[in-house]
Design a protein around this motif. Sequence first.
Motif, PDB file in Angstrom:
ATOM      1  N   PRO A 253     -11.762  -0.386   1.943  1.00  9.74           N
ATOM      2  CA  PRO A 253     -10.872  -1.389   2.522  1.00  9.74           C
ATOM      3  C   PRO A 253     -10.395  -2.384   1.463  1.00  9.74           C
ATOM      4  O   PRO A 253     -11.031  -2.540   0.430  1.00  9.74           O
ATOM      5  CB  PRO A 253     -11.746  -2.090   3.566  1.00  9.74           C
ATOM      6  N   VAL A 254      -9.268  -3.019   1.742  1.00 13.50           N
ATOM      7  CA  VAL A 254      -8.745  -4.001   0.794  1.00 13.50           C
ATOM      8  C   VAL A 254      -8.421  -5.280   1.530  1.00 13.50           C
ATOM      9  O   VAL A 254      -8.272  -5.299   2.739  1.00 13.50           O
ATOM     10  CB  VAL A 254      -7.455  -3.512   0.113  1.00 13.50           C
ATOM     11  N   ASN A 255      -8.298  -6.330   0.763  1.00 13.12           N
ATOM     12  CA  ASN A 255      -7.974  -7.611   1.342  1.00 13.12           C
ATOM     13  C   ASN A 255      -6.800  -8.215   0.585  1.00 13.12           C
ATOM     14  O   ASN A 255      -6.960  -8.735  -0.513  1.00 13.12           O
ATOM     15  CB  ASN A 255      -9.207  -8.523   1.256  1.00 13.12           C
ATOM     16  N   CYS A 256      -5.608  -8.069   1.155  1.00 14.06           N
ATOM     17  CA  CYS A 256      -4.415  -8.616   0.502  1.00 14.06           C
ATOM     18  C   CYS A 256      -3.961  -9.843   1.265  1.00 14.06           C
ATOM     19  O   CYS A 256      -3.844  -9.815   2.482  1.00 14.06           O
ATOM     20  CB  CYS A 256      -3.275  -7.607   0.516  1.00 14.06           C
ATOM     21  N   ASN A 257      -3.666 -10.920   0.550  1.00 14.39           N
ATOM     22  CA  ASN A 257      -3.214 -12.122   1.225  1.00 14.39           C
ATOM     23  C   ASN A 257      -1.733 -12.391   1.039  1.00 14.39           C
ATOM     24  O   ASN A 257      -1.121 -13.048   1.854  1.00 14.39           O
ATOM     25  CB  ASN A 257      -4.013 -13.331   0.736  1.00 14.39           C
ATOM     26  N   THR A 258      -1.176 -11.889  -0.067  1.00 19.72           N
ATOM     27  CA  THR A 258       0.242 -12.148  -0.312  1.00 19.72           C
ATOM     28  C   THR A 258       0.944 -10.842  -0.647  1.00 19.72           C
ATOM     29  O   THR A 258       0.307  -9.838  -0.961  1.00 19.72           O
ATOM     30  CB  THR A 258       0.429 -13.101  -1.511  1.00 19.72           C
ATOM     31  N   GLU A 259       2.293 -10.899  -0.605  1.00 21.50           N
ATOM     32  CA  GLU A 259       3.076  -9.722  -0.960  1.00 21.50           C
ATOM     33  C   GLU A 259       2.861  -9.354  -2.421  1.00 21.50           C
ATOM     34  O   GLU A 259       2.831  -8.193  -2.788  1.00 21.50           O
ATOM     35  CB  GLU A 259       4.561  -9.991  -0.707  1.00 21.50           C
ATOM     36  N   ARG A 260       2.707 -10.388  -3.251  1.00 24.47           N
ATOM     37  CA  ARG A 260       2.497 -10.136  -4.679  1.00 24.47           C
ATOM     38  C   ARG A 260       1.193  -9.358  -4.889  1.00 24.47           C
ATOM     39  O   ARG A 260       1.150  -8.399  -5.656  1.00 24.47           O
ATOM     40  CB  ARG A 260       2.461 -11.464  -5.428  1.00 24.47           C
ATOM     41  N   GLU A 261       0.158  -9.759  -4.174  1.00 21.31           N
ATOM     42  CA  GLU A 261      -1.125  -9.051  -4.280  1.00 21.31           C
ATOM     43  C   GLU A 261      -0.985  -7.605  -3.821  1.00 21.31           C
ATOM     44  O   GLU A 261      -1.548  -6.697  -4.410  1.00 21.31           O
ATOM     45  CB  GLU A 261      -2.189  -9.745  -3.422  1.00 21.31           C
ATOM     46  N   ALA A 262      -0.210  -7.415  -2.751  1.00 12.87           N
ATOM     47  CA  ALA A 262      -0.023  -6.060  -2.233  1.00 12.87           C
ATOM     48  C   ALA A 262       0.721  -5.198  -3.255  1.00 12.87           C
ATOM     49  O   ALA A 262       0.400  -4.024  -3.470  1.00 12.87           O
ATOM     50  CB  ALA A 262       0.746  -6.101  -0.915  1.00 12.87           C
ATOM     51  N   MET A 263       1.715  -5.809  -3.927  1.00 14.68           N
ATOM     52  CA  MET A 263       2.458  -5.048  -4.925  1.00 14.68           C
ATOM     53  C   MET A 263       1.546  -4.639  -6.082  1.00 14.68           C
ATOM     54  O   MET A 263       1.557  -3.497  -6.531  1.00 14.68           O
ATOM     55  CB  MET A 263       3.639  -5.865  -5.451  1.00 14.68           C
ATOM     56  N   TRP A 264       0.720  -5.578  -6.534  1.00 13.26           N
ATOM     57  CA  TRP A 264      -0.171  -5.253  -7.656  1.00 13.26           C
ATOM     58  C   TRP A 264      -1.249  -4.274  -7.236  1.00 13.26           C
ATOM     59  O   TRP A 264      -1.704  -3.470  -8.058  1.00 13.26           O
ATOM     60  CB  TRP A 264      -0.772  -6.522  -8.254  1.00 13.26           C
ATOM     61  N   LEU A 265      -1.657  -4.335  -5.974  1.00 12.92           N
ATOM     62  CA  LEU A 265      -2.609  -3.325  -5.486  1.00 12.92           C
ATOM     63  C   LEU A 265      -1.972  -1.934  -5.587  1.00 12.92           C
ATOM     64  O   LEU A 265      -2.610  -0.973  -6.025  1.00 12.92           O
ATOM     65  CB  LEU A 265      -2.996  -3.618  -4.029  1.00 12.92           C
ATOM     66  N   GLY A 266      -0.670  -1.866  -5.215  1.00 14.20           N
ATOM     67  CA  GLY A 266       0.050  -0.597  -5.328  1.00 14.20           C
ATOM     68  C   GLY A 266       0.105  -0.114  -6.767  1.00 14.20           C
ATOM     69  O   GLY A 266      -0.149   1.054  -7.063  1.00 14.20           O
ATOM     70  N   VAL A 267       0.416  -1.038  -7.675  1.00 15.01           N
ATOM     71  CA  VAL A 267       0.474  -0.676  -9.098  1.00 15.01           C
ATOM     72  C   VAL A 267      -0.892  -0.187  -9.569  1.00 15.01           C
ATOM     73  O   VAL A 267      -1.006   0.856 -10.220  1.00 15.01           O
ATOM     74  CB  VAL A 267       0.942  -1.889  -9.947  1.00 15.01           C
ATOM     75  N   ARG A 268      -1.947  -0.928  -9.223  1.00 14.92           N
ATOM     76  CA  ARG A 268      -3.303  -0.566  -9.685  1.00 14.92           C
ATOM     77  C   ARG A 268      -3.731   0.791  -9.147  1.00 14.92           C
ATOM     78  O   ARG A 268      -4.236   1.636  -9.884  1.00 14.92           O
ATOM     79  CB  ARG A 268      -4.317  -1.611  -9.204  1.00 14.92           C
ATOM     80  N   GLU A 269      -3.518   0.994  -7.836  1.00 13.12           N
ATOM     81  CA  GLU A 269      -3.991   2.253  -7.257  1.00 13.12           C
ATOM     82  C   GLU A 269      -3.181   3.441  -7.762  1.00 13.12           C
ATOM     83  O   GLU A 269      -3.710   4.537  -7.911  1.00 13.12           O
ATOM     84  CB  GLU A 269      -3.985   2.172  -5.720  1.00 13.12           C
ATOM     85  N   ALA A 270      -1.888   3.214  -8.017  1.00 19.55           N
ATOM     86  CA  ALA A 270      -1.054   4.311  -8.534  1.00 19.55           C
ATOM     87  C   ALA A 270      -1.382   4.606  -9.987  1.00 19.55           C
ATOM     88  O   ALA A 270      -1.172   5.714 -10.470  1.00 19.55           O
ATOM     89  CB  ALA A 270       0.426   3.960  -8.386  1.00 19.55           C
ATOM     90  N   SER A 271      -1.902   3.597 -10.699  1.00 17.60           N
ATOM     91  CA  SER A 271      -2.090   3.756 -12.150  1.00 17.60           C
ATOM     92  C   SER A 271      -3.297   4.613 -12.501  1.00 17.60           C
ATOM     93  O   SER A 271      -3.489   4.957 -13.656  1.00 17.60           O
ATOM     94  CB  SER A 271      -2.220   2.382 -12.813  1.00 17.60           C
ATOM     95  N   LYS A 272      -4.102   4.976 -11.499  1.00 14.61           N
ATOM     96  CA  LYS A 272      -5.286   5.784 -11.798  1.00 14.61           C
ATOM     97  C   LYS A 272      -4.947   7.285 -11.712  1.00 14.61           C
ATOM     98  O   LYS A 272      -4.141   7.777 -12.480  1.00 14.61           O
ATOM     99  CB  LYS A 272      -6.422   5.384 -10.867  1.00 14.61           C
ATOM    100  N   VAL A 273      -5.562   7.994 -10.762  1.00 13.46           N
ATOM    101  CA  VAL A 273      -5.343   9.444 -10.679  1.00 13.46           C
ATOM    102  C   VAL A 273      -3.864   9.810 -10.483  1.00 13.46           C
ATOM    103  O   VAL A 273      -3.357  10.699 -11.168  1.00 13.46           O
ATOM    104  CB  VAL A 273      -6.224  10.084  -9.579  1.00 13.46           C
ATOM    105  N   PRO A 274      -3.125   9.129  -9.558  1.00 20.73           N
ATOM    106  CA  PRO A 274      -1.722   9.533  -9.374  1.00 20.73           C
ATOM    107  C   PRO A 274      -0.915   9.481 -10.675  1.00 20.73           C
ATOM    108  O   PRO A 274      -0.161  10.408 -10.976  1.00 20.73           O
ATOM    109  CB  PRO A 274      -1.188   8.516  -8.364  1.00 20.73           C
ATOM    110  N   ALA A 275      -1.085   8.406 -11.458  1.00 23.02           N
ATOM    111  CA  ALA A 275      -0.325   8.294 -12.706  1.00 23.02           C
ATOM    112  C   ALA A 275      -0.744   9.382 -13.690  1.00 23.02           C
ATOM    113  O   ALA A 275       0.084   9.921 -14.431  1.00 23.02           O
ATOM    114  CB  ALA A 275      -0.531   6.913 -13.327  1.00 23.02           C
TER     115      ALA A 275
END
Lengths: 113, 264
Positions: free
Chosen positions: B7-29
Amino acid sequence: MNGFDIPEWAIIWAAIAVSGLATYASRFLGVIFSGRVRADGKLVEWVASVTYALLAGLVARMIILPIGSLNAATDWMRLAATAAGLAAFFAFGRSVAAGVITGTLALIIMLWQ
Amino acid sequence: MSKPLPPVNCNTEREAMWLGVREASKVPAFIMSASFIGFGSMVYDAGWTVHHGVVTTLTTWALPGQIMLVEMFNAGAPLLAIAISIGMINARIFPMVVSLLPVVRKPGIPAWVYFVIVNAIAVTTWMGVMLRIPYLKPEHRFSYLLGYGGLLWSISPFFTAIGFFLSDMVPRPVSIGLVFLNPLYFTLLFLVDLKKPTKVIALVLGAILGPLLFLFSSDWSLLLTGIIGGTAAYFLGQRIDGPTEGGQGQKTPDEALNQTESAN
């Protein structure tokens, strides 16, 4: 290759443009269509279900009946590499990274002679 | 049983965007970069320039179609045949967009933004974002897609170029391994979250129908697989779930929460 005096590079660019437009058509129509459906509606759920079936079909076809260079690996090699990937995936607690690396390495090693 | 994502805890849109970047930067990237290195070396072998490869990646950004473009062109196929074949193989993006965009749409975002962001939707983005969405608040989902798809899309041209210039150095077993990476990756992604009966049935029926129908019609098999397998799974899944409001399967607590919030 062509009947006219069109240089090769121009035809390559034309083919790339055609490919981009043919692909964007699906994306463009998707945006248009998605504006008219409810996010939590049954239609979206049905479309997602269709997409999962379609992708599973594509992936299974790529492994079982590959078209391009993957044909160089025998059926047995591809299935063994898939099995190795699945085994590592479950052995490491559903780790996609472990499964992908193990399965791909297994195929490369089997091809290496 | 399946282990869902943490689970994740995002409070702002900016946090959500960086979560997307971080999660994509691992196996998917990793998968995307390896795959586009493979495509780049294919472009080199075909006798195209690096510009052709990079522009193809930027404008088409769907690997099966890109591979088909190079193969068909070299086989001397007419432009019309190329257009039809790529249009058909990439038609799978249409249902991805139709099922993803309504879930991430947010009031206040101008319409043209969707026509641009949609270029970052292909199988990898769709699968990754669909897995994460139930954990995100509705107003954070667009930012997550932006971060996730944006990262994957923007790194792809670089790896196409790298693959082009490295192509002499990549041994053949490795380049074949890079092609195998994609179907293996998607197979494993399918198994990450198997909570919804509809999804499980759709995957099983698709995996059976895909190769089977391909033997009869290579052109239409994908579309038929999706419509037949997906529709059967949809009705069978509803029977198992029982009739639920909104048509969703079992809801995670977050998801239920999100839906009450989105009603405001």
